[in-house]
Scaffold this motif. Structure first.
Motif, PDB file in Angstrom:
ATOM      1  N   LEU A  25       0.849  -1.188   0.000  1.00  0.00           N
ATOM      2  CA  LEU A  25       0.000   0.000   0.000  1.00  0.00           C
ATOM      3  C   LEU A  25       0.886   1.240   0.000  1.00  0.00           C
ATOM      4  N   LEU A  26       0.303   2.349  -0.463  1.00  0.00           N
ATOM      5  CA  LEU A  26       1.072   3.588  -0.619  1.00  0.00           C
ATOM      6  C   LEU A  26       1.815   3.957   0.673  1.00  0.00           C
ATOM      7  N   CYS A  27       1.145   3.778   1.840  1.00  0.00           N
ATOM      8  CA  CYS A  27       1.750   4.207   3.101  1.00  0.00           C
ATOM      9  C   CYS A  27       2.967   3.361   3.471  1.00  0.00           C
ATOM     10  N   ASP A  28       3.098   2.149   2.889  1.00  0.00           N
ATOM     11  CA  ASP A  28       4.202   1.254   3.259  1.00  0.00           C
ATOM     12  C   ASP A  28       5.316   1.206   2.216  1.00  0.00           C
ATOM     13  N   GLN A  29       5.199   2.003   1.145  1.00  0.00           N
ATOM     14  CA  GLN A  29       6.157   1.855   0.042  1.00  0.00           C
ATOM     15  C   GLN A  29       7.499   2.527   0.341  1.00  0.00           C
ATOM     16  N   ASP A  30       8.562   1.916  -0.199  1.00  0.00           N
ATOM     17  CA  ASP A  30       9.901   2.487  -0.134  1.00  0.00           C
ATOM     18  C   ASP A  30      10.008   3.500  -1.283  1.00  0.00           C
ATOM     19  N   ARG A  31       9.943   4.771  -0.913  1.00  0.00           N
ATOM     20  CA  ARG A  31       9.821   5.811  -1.938  1.00  0.00           C
ATOM     21  C   ARG A  31      11.094   5.992  -2.758  1.00  0.00           C
ATOM     22  N   SER A  32      12.214   5.441  -2.255  1.00  0.00           N
ATOM     23  CA  SER A  32      13.447   5.563  -3.037  1.00  0.00           C
ATOM     24  C   SER A  32      13.378   4.691  -4.294  1.00  0.00           C
ATOM     25  N   ARG A  33      12.412   3.761  -4.326  1.00  0.00           N
ATOM     26  CA  ARG A  33      12.295   2.892  -5.504  1.00  0.00           C
ATOM     27  C   ARG A  33      11.408   3.495  -6.587  1.00  0.00           C
TER      28      ARG A  33
END
Lengths: 413, 127
Positions: A254-262
């Motif tokens: 889910l969006l809240c758990d994503q690793d945003r560096s990816r």
């Protein structure tokens, strides 16, 4: 067979299929025949290229082979063809370098998305003829059996011929409505691939890639259209997060758990630049507002540090463009809760509880459950999580809700 | 490069105008005049492409013949289908393609009223 040749044919399939088919259609004036000739050309490439090497311009090679094949068939069948309804094609023959109105791929797209065809037929034809998916692949994307999808495509082609839906880019007076239909089809193809309603694969790359390619092509051919730029921005900003949506075990996050560096910074930059242009245009495109929401998420350092004031404001704008959409109202209420705290969120959600369209919508229960949990109202949160779980089919989302339900129960003991 | 084909000529389309007769009857004289003016504008725009067209008496004045149990035709009162919205008028037009027909049909007043619509049926080409 030589792997390089297979890769070259696959790449030519993705890049050139629409162009090869679209130019062949103008010659055969029959969609089925053009499709056969185009398929034959790709089959011939697989046979010939291992010997002759991959031509310098594969698309031109394929077009020439398909065209020669079409001319053979057309000459032989002239008498028979006189009895068949032929596609209405304008006398003007425009080639590359002419104005975009003369681009055959654009003609093909507008024919497939003609409003005299039903939405399902438009989508199926576009995937088959413009994106070059096989009928089996199109059927799989829509959870249908192949014969049923084949029948749908055949019926649509028959109507194009019988009703004389022209092979043409519409004139200015009809263009607005027609572009709208094309963009809805492209958007629908993307969302179908992006949220994969069922099946083991949670994202269907063939659909999302096909939609992004289509949007890029439309942008290239109609650079002045505000909605086209806005839709491309929306797709790119969503596509940029595609890799981040899968966790290390390959499952959806889910969006809240994503690793945003990816997330793909290049696509975010490209989408944001298009969005900046689209936001300057009036009237404001619905796709531009949706893209702006995607951009706020894409540029936020984390879920908590997202600019929720901006998101809530954008959903308010979207709600005005799309009056009565309960899903827009729900998203707005969630953003208000993230901005002003869980009690404000619950208050914003309250009027939606009686909305019949949301009665079986798991996201409403999940949003309520989250706000109740954060307020420490455990018993109510437990009920709401259980309700959300009962309404959700997607495995990954069910896992998430079940974990939250366990946490709430454990905290209550 | 490709020879002109036999069916490259204009195609025929039937425009079937359906609507609620009660609402057509309830038009005020001004509304009726505006309605008629739009039909006149359609005829003018279509010009020689109109191959025919008439207003029909309301559906209750229809008579339908259909097979009875013995297979012999039976005469019955009323239209084939008893619906609130019925066929009220038609045009037969010639056009190069569907887009041309759509552009013309959009001029008809019935496509702008909530109770009526225009159904476009291609006429089969028999060579």
């Amino acid at each position: 067979m030589n792997d390089d040749v297979v890769a070259a044919v696959a790449s030519a399939h993705r890049r050139d299929w629409a162009q090869v088919l679209a130019t062949t259609v103008r010659l055969t004036r029959n969609l089925d025949l053009a499709e056969e000739c185009t398929q034959d050309a790709y089959a011939q490439a697989l046979r010939v290229w291992p010997e002759s090497g991959v031509p310098e311009r594969p698309g031109a090679w394929l077009s020439r082979v398909a065209r020669n094949r079409a001319l053979d068939v057309v000459r032989r069948e002239t008498r028979l063809r006189r009895m068949l309804p032929l596609l209405v094609v304008d006398a003007t023959t425009a080639g590359p370098g002419d104005d975009p109105g003369g681009d055959d791929r654009l003609r093909l797209i507008f024919t497939c998305c003609h409003p005299a065809l039903g939405r399902e037929a438009q989508v199926a034809l576009t995937l088959r003829l413009v994106c070059g998916l096989s009928t089996a692949e199109v059927a799989r994307a829509f959870l249908m059996r192949e014969p049923a999808m084949a029948a749908r495509i055949t019926r649509a082609k028959r109507k194009i011929a019988a009703a004389r839906i022209p092979y043409r880019v519409p004139a200015a007076d009809q263009l607005g409505e027609r572009v709208g239909a094309v963009l809805q089809v492209v958007h629908l193809i993307f969302t179908t691939g992006h949220t994969a309603p069922a099946g083991p694969a949670l994202v269907r790359r063939d659909l999302t890639d096909g939609a992004v390619d289509l949007a890029r092509l439309l942008r290239l051919l109609m650079p002045g259209d505000a909605d086209v730029g806005a839709l491309l921005a929306l797709l790119l900003l969503n596509e940029a997060r595609a890799d981040g949506r899968r966790g290390p075990d390959g499952r959806l996050l889910l969006l809240c758990d994503q690793d945003r560096s990816r997330w793909d910074a290049g696509l975010i930059a490209e989408g944001s630049a298009l969005l900046t242009q689209a936001l300057r245009r009036r009237p404001l495109s619905r796709y531009a507002v949706e893209a702006a929401i995607a951009a706020v998420h894409a540029e936020a350092p984390s879920w908590e540090r997202t600019d929720w004031t901006e998101i809530a404001g954008l959903y308010t704008v979207l709600g005005r463009m799309w009056p009565g959409s309960p899903v827009v109202a729900l998203n707005r209420a969630v953003a208000i809760g993230m901005r002003d705290g869980p009690q404000a969120g619950l208050t914003a959600l309250a009027p939606l509880l009686d909305e019949p369209a949301l009665a079986t919508y798991g996201y409403l229960s999940a949003a309520r459950a989250d706000f109740l949990r954060r307020l420490g109202r455990r018993a109510e949160a437990e009920t709401a999580y259980a309700e959300a779980l009962a309404l959700t089919g997607n495995e990954v989302e069910r896992d998430f809700l079940a974990r939250r339900l366990d946490d709430v129960r454990a905290a209550g003991r | 490069m490709i020879p002109t084909e036999g069916n490259d000529l204009m195609a025929k389309y039937m425009l079937l105008i359906y609507g609620d007769a009660a609402q057509w009857e309830a038009m005020t004289p001004d509304e009726r005049a505006a309605h008629d003016a739009r039909h006149a504008a359609f005829r003018e725009a279509a010009g020689p492409r109109v191959a025919g067209g008439e207003e029909l008496e309301f559906a209750p004045n229809a008579t339908t013949l259909r097979a009875g149990v013995t297979g012999e035709p039976i005469t019955t009162d009323g239209p084939f289908l008893e619906t609130k919205e019925a066929l009220g008028e038609y045009y037969l037009v010639e056009a190069a393609d569907l887009d041309e027909v759509l552009r013309l049909a959009a001029l008809l007043p019935e496509v702008h009223a909530s109770h009526s619509a225009v159904e476009i049926r291609p006429v089969v080409f028999h060579g």
